[in-house]
Design an enzyme around this catalytic site. Sequence first.
Site, PDB file in Angstrom:
ATOM      1  N   HIS A  61       0.863  -1.188   0.000  1.00 34.52           N
ATOM      2  CA  HIS A  61       0.000   0.000   0.000  1.00 34.52           C
ATOM      3  C   HIS A  61       0.898   1.237   0.000  1.00 34.52           C
ATOM      4  CE1 HIS A  61       0.851  -0.551   4.259  1.00 34.52           C
ATOM      5  NE2 HIS A  61       0.417   0.667   4.518  1.00 34.52           N
ATOM      6  N   HIS A  63       1.164   4.008   1.964  1.00 35.00           N
ATOM      7  CA  HIS A  63       1.673   4.755   3.107  1.00 35.00           C
ATOM      8  C   HIS A  63       3.200   4.784   3.044  1.00 35.00           C
ATOM      9  CE1 HIS A  63      -2.233   4.127   5.633  1.00 35.00           C
ATOM     10  NE2 HIS A  63      -2.263   5.257   4.937  1.00 35.00           N
ATOM     11  N   ASP A  65       5.617   4.541   5.105  1.00 37.38           N
ATOM     12  CA  ASP A  65       6.455   3.556   5.796  1.00 37.38           C
ATOM     13  C   ASP A  65       6.482   2.208   5.093  1.00 37.38           C
ATOM     14  OD1 ASP A  65       3.778   3.191   6.565  1.00 37.38           O
ATOM     15  OD2 ASP A  65       4.300   2.428   8.552  1.00 37.38           O
ATOM     16  N   HIS A  66       5.821   2.124   3.936  1.00 31.29           N
ATOM     17  CA  HIS A  66       5.883   0.921   3.107  1.00 31.29           C
ATOM     18  C   HIS A  66       6.332   1.212   1.676  1.00 31.29           C
ATOM     19  CE1 HIS A  66       3.792  -1.880   5.943  1.00 31.29           C
ATOM     20  NE2 HIS A  66       3.460  -0.708   6.459  1.00 31.29           N
ATOM     21  N   HIS A 141      -7.550  -1.905   5.108  1.00 31.07           N
ATOM     22  CA  HIS A 141      -6.669  -0.929   5.757  1.00 31.07           C
ATOM     23  C   HIS A 141      -7.159   0.512   5.596  1.00 31.07           C
ATOM     24  CE1 HIS A 141      -3.055   0.268   7.757  1.00 31.07           C
ATOM     25  NE2 HIS A 141      -2.528   0.889   6.720  1.00 31.07           N
TER      26      HIS A 141
END
Length: 250
Positions: A61, A63, A65-66, A141
């Site tokens: 996804h 975001h 931090d990914h 999510h």
Amino acid sequence: MGLSLTVLGCATPYPSTDNPCSGYLVEHHDTRLWMDAGTGTLGPLQRYTRLEDVDAIWISHLHADHSADLLTAYYALLFADVKRDPIPLFGPPGIADRLAGFLTNGPTRSPVEDAFEITELHDGHQTTIGTLLLTTRAVHHGIPAFGVRVEADDVSLTYSGDTAPCQSLVELARDTDVLLCEAESAEKTPDMVHHTPEDAGDTATSANAGRLIVTHVGRFLSPQEAVARASSRYQGHVDYAAPGTTFTPR
């Protein structure tokens, strides 16, 4: 080499001094998959392989931090010493425009397609990367997000991405050898978009997973607490995805 998983980082929502955000290297024979490219993961990736030798990138996804290190990978691929064709990149719908929006600084759109050969994921997407078979399912999510099952030589690894407990993840992980499952939340809330450690244990139990690795543990939990709490709901072996650790499903 058999199927293996190396943890590049698992911190959330920002990296710590010794732990980048979410990122993993999956290897099987000569095939190398960079699975999630969270903040700071490109550095440790290069301890194990060159960017030239990565066969594909899979993003759960969008975001940061990914996915944030896709931006630094873009510069490495187009403006540095890395010489190769565009890397196959599998990610949520809109990933190309999202990258271009960050990278463009002028009237001309940044050529993200010169760095990445982009395929948008959808529920049930399946593809072969070298010796790996990847099956993707949509998870819950709050934004487009996916989990993935990686299979090779009758061995399987399933990664939750970021998600609340959901049936699609259980189905994806059914009888998997290893479930790599996030355990971000310290406690349940009405608007959950993550697993608690207990949820991770429940998902592993419902899926009949052979082994559970908890990852993406939130900052209000210690790894030891997360493992203990997951173990209270799952009778199999539970590990923590410590940065730099390599796991083999069998």
